[in-house]
Motif scaffolding. Sequence first.
Motif, mmCIF file in Angstrom:
data_model
loop_
_atom_site.group_PDB
_atom_site.id
_atom_site.type_symbol
_atom_site.label_atom_id
_atom_site.label_comp_id
_atom_site.label_asym_id
_atom_site.label_seq_id
_atom_site.Cartn_x
_atom_site.Cartn_y
_atom_site.Cartn_z
ATOM 1 N N CYS A 72 0.824 -1.218 0.000
ATOM 2 C CA CYS A 72 0.000 0.000 0.000
ATOM 3 C C CYS A 72 0.852 1.260 0.000
ATOM 4 O O CYS A 72 0.341 2.350 0.254
ATOM 5 C CB CYS A 72 -0.920 0.000 1.216
ATOM 6 S SG CYS A 72 -0.038 0.083 2.790
ATOM 7 N N LEU A 73 2.131 1.118 -0.298
ATOM 8 C CA LEU A 73 3.016 2.262 -0.218
ATOM 9 C C LEU A 73 4.080 2.172 -1.300
ATOM 10 O O LEU A 73 4.564 1.075 -1.618
ATOM 11 C CB LEU A 73 3.696 2.291 1.162
ATOM 12 C CG LEU A 73 4.542 3.510 1.524
ATOM 13 C CD1 LEU A 73 3.651 4.743 1.672
ATOM 14 C CD2 LEU A 73 5.290 3.266 2.835
ATOM 15 N N GLU A 74 4.446 3.319 -1.885
ATOM 16 C CA GLU A 74 5.513 3.348 -2.883
ATOM 17 C C GLU A 74 6.237 4.688 -2.805
ATOM 18 O O GLU A 74 5.614 5.722 -2.534
ATOM 19 C CB GLU A 74 4.950 3.134 -4.287
ATOM 20 C CG GLU A 74 6.000 3.086 -5.396
ATOM 21 C CD GLU A 74 6.973 1.927 -5.264
ATOM 22 O OE1 GLU A 74 7.847 2.009 -4.380
ATOM 23 O OE2 GLU A 74 6.849 0.962 -6.036
ATOM 24 N N VAL A 75 7.524 4.650 -3.007
ATOM 25 C CA VAL A 75 8.342 5.857 -3.143
ATOM 26 C C VAL A 75 9.242 5.653 -4.350
ATOM 27 O O VAL A 75 9.953 4.639 -4.434
ATOM 28 C CB VAL A 75 9.217 6.117 -1.897
ATOM 29 C CG1 VAL A 75 10.111 7.333 -2.120
ATOM 30 C CG2 VAL A 75 8.351 6.316 -0.657
ATOM 31 N N CYS A 76 9.186 6.570 -5.297
ATOM 32 C CA CYS A 76 10.019 6.490 -6.496
ATOM 33 C C CYS A 76 11.038 7.628 -6.485
ATOM 34 O O CYS A 76 10.678 8.783 -6.233
ATOM 35 C CB CYS A 76 9.161 6.582 -7.758
ATOM 36 S SG CYS A 76 8.034 5.192 -7.975
#
Length: 315
Positions: A151-155
């Motif tokens: 439920c989480l993403e950092v690009c």
Amino acid sequence: MQTKDTVQTRIPQKKYKDRLFRLLFSEKRDLLELYNALCGKCYTDPEALEITTLDDVIYMGMKNDISFLLDGRMGLFEHQSTLNPNMPLRGLFYFSDLYKQFFYDRVIYSTRLLQIPTPVYVIFYNGEREAADTSVLKLSDAFIQGEDMACLEVCVRMVNINVGHNAELMKRCGLLREYAVFISYVRGNLLIMEPETAICAAMDQCIADGILAEFLSKRRAEAMNALLTEYDEEKVMRSLSREFYEDGYEAGCDAGKKEGKAEAVLELLEELGDVSSDLRERILSENDLMLLKQWHKEAAKAESIQMFLARTRLI
């Protein structure tokens, strides 16, 4: 006029040191030029840019690079001279602190949807290891269970700013181009000189060539201090990397991922029925992480253990 002999005695004594990149882009007009060049924008008012850098966030003895607000975007620009796959996690921590600060006096439990500044996270890489002009690091690459139900993403966009890379970007931002040239001079000198001598010689050469001339003339001691600290950081990072390899750190991480994925497959199968000891042993002994991931997908879709066995050909 400041000379080489006076540099050492005039280095400012600080508890925490700045990076050269942070020093170069500390002025709003220069940071705005870099933002425009990178993002293809054409903003002209430096005062529209609000610096939000958290000065109490320290990494390897140095202040964090630069964060800012501009036109509904929350930017974080960082410089790295070593390839670090964990920057998305570092960015997650940092953006969390920025958002806490931004919403400090606002009611986040209201029924009205709050408007959140769009995060823009960029790493400017100028290390000696080969890297593509542009690449993307993702937090999900480190997830033990992959992206399944995440439920989480950092690009993080990583931009190679070594000489010979990203020519169009360098054309649009002269300060960044000159910084890249200066670092290339320093690196060339380091092959035959001690660090302090190499940096001094590169400064003299750049000033003579009109490269960062005004900055290096006015802030020579600060630039020297920053670069010497950065090269100390690189030594520490290389040392840590060697220790991790010697201790089998990476092998241990891989083993942990495989074990975690195998356990996840078994958990799904146990919901379908009794798992035989032979099947359990077979799954736990598998060392191919990609195969385990495939089994996990099949276990999630299967309606029975027999269906799973048929699809994976484990019978």
